[in-house]
Design an enzyme around this catalytic site. Structure first.
Site, short mmCIF file in Angstrom:
data_model
loop_
_atom_site.label_atom_id
_atom_site.label_comp_id
_atom_site.label_asym_id
_atom_site.label_seq_id
_atom_site.Cartn_x
_atom_site.Cartn_y
_atom_site.Cartn_z
N SER A 145 0.61 -1.23 -0.06
CA SER A 145 -0.05 -0.02 -0.15
C SER A 145 0.72 1.27 0.20
O SER A 145 2.13 1.33 0.58
CB SER A 145 -0.88 0.47 0.95
OG SER A 145 -1.49 1.03 0.95
N TYR A 158 -1.85 -0.64 10.76
CA TYR A 158 -1.68 -1.03 8.85
C TYR A 158 -0.89 -0.83 8.52
O TYR A 158 -0.05 -1.42 7.93
CB TYR A 158 -3.15 -0.34 8.34
CG TYR A 158 -3.58 -0.90 6.68
CD1 TYR A 158 -3.68 -1.94 6.12
CD2 TYR A 158 -2.91 -0.14 6.05
CE1 TYR A 158 -4.11 -1.85 5.32
CE2 TYR A 158 -3.46 -0.20 4.40
CZ TYR A 158 -3.80 -1.08 4.14
OH TYR A 158 -4.21 -1.46 3.16
N1 LIG Z 1 -8.13 -0.22 -1.36
C1 LIG Z 1 -7.48 0.61 -1.21
O1 LIG Z 1 -7.72 1.64 -0.35
C2 LIG Z 1 -6.43 -0.54 -0.88
C3 LIG Z 1 -5.09 0.61 -0.76
C4 LIG Z 1 -4.20 -0.04 -0.58
C5 LIG Z 1 -3.72 -1.34 -0.56
N2 LIG Z 1 -4.51 -1.80 -0.89
C6 LIG Z 1 -4.79 -3.52 -0.44
O2 LIG Z 1 -5.70 -4.32 -0.82
C7 LIG Z 1 -5.35 -5.57 -0.41
C8 LIG Z 1 -6.93 -6.36 -0.65
O3 LIG Z 1 -7.87 -5.17 -0.50
P1 LIG Z 1 -8.79 -4.17 -0.84
O4 LIG Z 1 -9.36 -3.29 -0.89
O5 LIG Z 1 -9.07 -5.33 -2.46
O6 LIG Z 1 -10.47 -5.00 0.29
P2 LIG Z 1 -11.60 -5.77 -0.09
O7 LIG Z 1 -12.27 -5.52 1.77
O8 LIG Z 1 -12.65 -5.34 -1.05
O9 LIG Z 1 -11.19 -6.95 0.24
C9 LIG Z 1 -10.50 -8.30 0.26
C10 LIG Z 1 -10.54 -9.48 0.39
O10 LIG Z 1 -9.78 -9.89 1.29
C11 LIG Z 1 -10.87 -10.59 1.78
N3 LIG Z 1 -10.23 -11.39 3.03
C12 LIG Z 1 -10.62 -10.96 4.06
N4 LIG Z 1 -9.70 -11.92 5.24
C13 LIG Z 1 -8.82 -12.65 4.72
C14 LIG Z 1 -8.26 -13.53 5.02
N5 LIG Z 1 -8.51 -13.67 6.70
N6 LIG Z 1 -8.07 -14.50 4.26
C15 LIG Z 1 -8.42 -14.93 2.93
N7 LIG Z 1 -9.67 -14.07 2.20
C16 LIG Z 1 -9.30 -12.92 3.37
C17 LIG Z 1 -11.83 -10.55 2.34
O11 LIG Z 1 -13.21 -11.52 2.67
C18 LIG Z 1 -12.45 -9.33 1.06
O12 LIG Z 1 -12.86 -10.58 -0.22
C19 LIG Z 1 -5.26 -5.92 0.64
O13 LIG Z 1 -4.15 -6.60 0.88
C20 LIG Z 1 -5.58 -4.07 1.16
O14 LIG Z 1 -4.57 -3.82 2.14
C21 LIG Z 1 -5.39 -1.15 -0.35
#
Ligand SMILES: NC(=O)c1ccc[n+]([C@@H]2O[C@H](COP(=O)([O-])OP(=O)(O)OC[C@H]3O[C@@H](n4cnc5c(N)ncnc54)[C@H](O)[C@@H]3O)[C@@H](O)[C@H]2O)c1
Length: 277
Positions: A145, A158
């Site tokens: 991130s 985080y």
């Molecule tokens: N959305 C943002 O702004 C953003 C920015 C930077 C990084 N990220 C990173 O992107 C990645 C995906 O996040 P997202 O934004 O798509 O969120 P999201 O909540 O839409 O998707 C995350 C998915 O991971 C699954 N999940 C959660 N805990 C889990 C576990 N213990 N085992 C298996 N699956 C699990 C959830 O059920 C969900 O389907 C994460 O690592 C997040 O930190 C997101």
């Protein structure tokens, strides 16, 4: 035989049921890859598997908690019994905790470290050795991130996990180089996903005004498809650290040329996000 940039490759995506994981899985399927998917949410996982199959690709999908070593071990055993191995691993599953030191509980720390750090380690620990044994090279993508490039007091735990993912990826890239396995750390800024709703909010961050402000911020975020595209580029071009979105590029550039200016900009953003803190 399929056609596309990843024709007949097998791509593992964790947390594939929503947001960046979902977009990434579907993008790889569109480019000819077969998928191995996991998530804790069975319903959304099933929807993504069905969409993959509708594109004519295969999907092996299981409900797995990436923070559990035992669950990831059985998942890898099952995958390796069915397939010779995977070509690309996307360690994407992640959760967020909003809060500073005094509001973040030890249970929050264990939860977010278990999923965001150990989940990524488990994905590598259980799937990379087979990738090495096959001798065909491959690629590991770890979703970090922009919060893993610039420290934020609003996302203390985080940010800690995402700095860990960036450091782990940099070291792993060196470790796996001789096996022709590339490693990328993807650092997105704000992306429109469910991460806020699924995360934990502590202290003042749990108040309605703060929830509304962060909802508005996320609403203006980039699409998960943008990240999926950069992930595919990172695999093809073997890119190491990949900022995605303007704020992530800004954080990455300023971190190197002027950390003080970055701190000042970040504090302004935080002041808007949580003026009461
Ligand atoms: N959305 C943002 O702004 C953003 C920015 C930077 C990084 N990220 C990173 O992107 C990645 C995906 O996040 P997202 O934004 O798509 O969120 P999201 O909540 O839409 O998707 C995350 C998915 O991971 C699954 N999940 C959660 N805990 C889990 C576990 N213990 N085992 C298996 N699956 C699990 C959830 O059920 C969900 O389907 C994460 O690592 C997040 O930190 C997101």
């Amino acid at each position: 035989m399929s056609s596309g940039r990843f024709a007949d490759k097998v791509v593992l995506v964790t947390g594939a049921g929503s947001g960046i994981g979902r977009a990434t899985a579907l993008a790889f399927a569109r480019e000819g890859a077969d998928l191995v998917l996991c998530d804790v949410n069975e319903a959304s996982l099933e929807e993504v598997s069905a969409a993959t199959r509708a594109q004519g690709r295969r999907a092996l999908a299981r409900k797995v908690d990436v923070s559990s070593a035992a669950a990831m071990q059985s998942f890898a055993d099952e995958v390796h019994a069915a397939l010779s191995g995977v070509d690309v691993i996307v360690n994407n599953a992640g959760v967020a905790v909003a809060g500073g030191l005094r509001d973040t509980t030890l249970d929050d720390w264990n939860w977010v470290m278990g999923i965001n750090v150990m989940g990524v380690v488990h994905g590598c620990h259980f799937f990379v050795p087979r990738m090495i044994e096959r001798g065909r090279g491959g690629h590991v993508v770890n979703i970090a991130s922009a919060a893993g490039l610039a420290g934020s007091r609003l996302l203390l735990a985080y940010a800690t996990t995402k700095f860990a993912v960036v450091g782990f990826s940099e070291a792993l890239r060196e470790d796996l180089r001789r096996h022709r396995i590339g490693v990328s750390a993807i650092c997105p800024g704000f992306i429109r996903t469910n991460i806020n709703e699924a995360g934990r909010r502590r202290g003042r961050f749990a108040e309605p005004a703060a929830i509304e402000r962060s909802r508005r911020l996320m609403e203006r975020g980039a699409s998960p498809e943008l990240v999926a595209g950069r992930i595919m580029d990172a695999v093809e071009q073997n890119l190491g650290l990949v900022p995605v979105t303007k704020e992530a590029h800004l954080a990455y550039a300023l971190k190197r040329v002027s950390p003080n200016l970055l701190g000042a900009i970040w504090r302004r953003l935080e002041a808007w996000q949580a003026p009461e803190l």
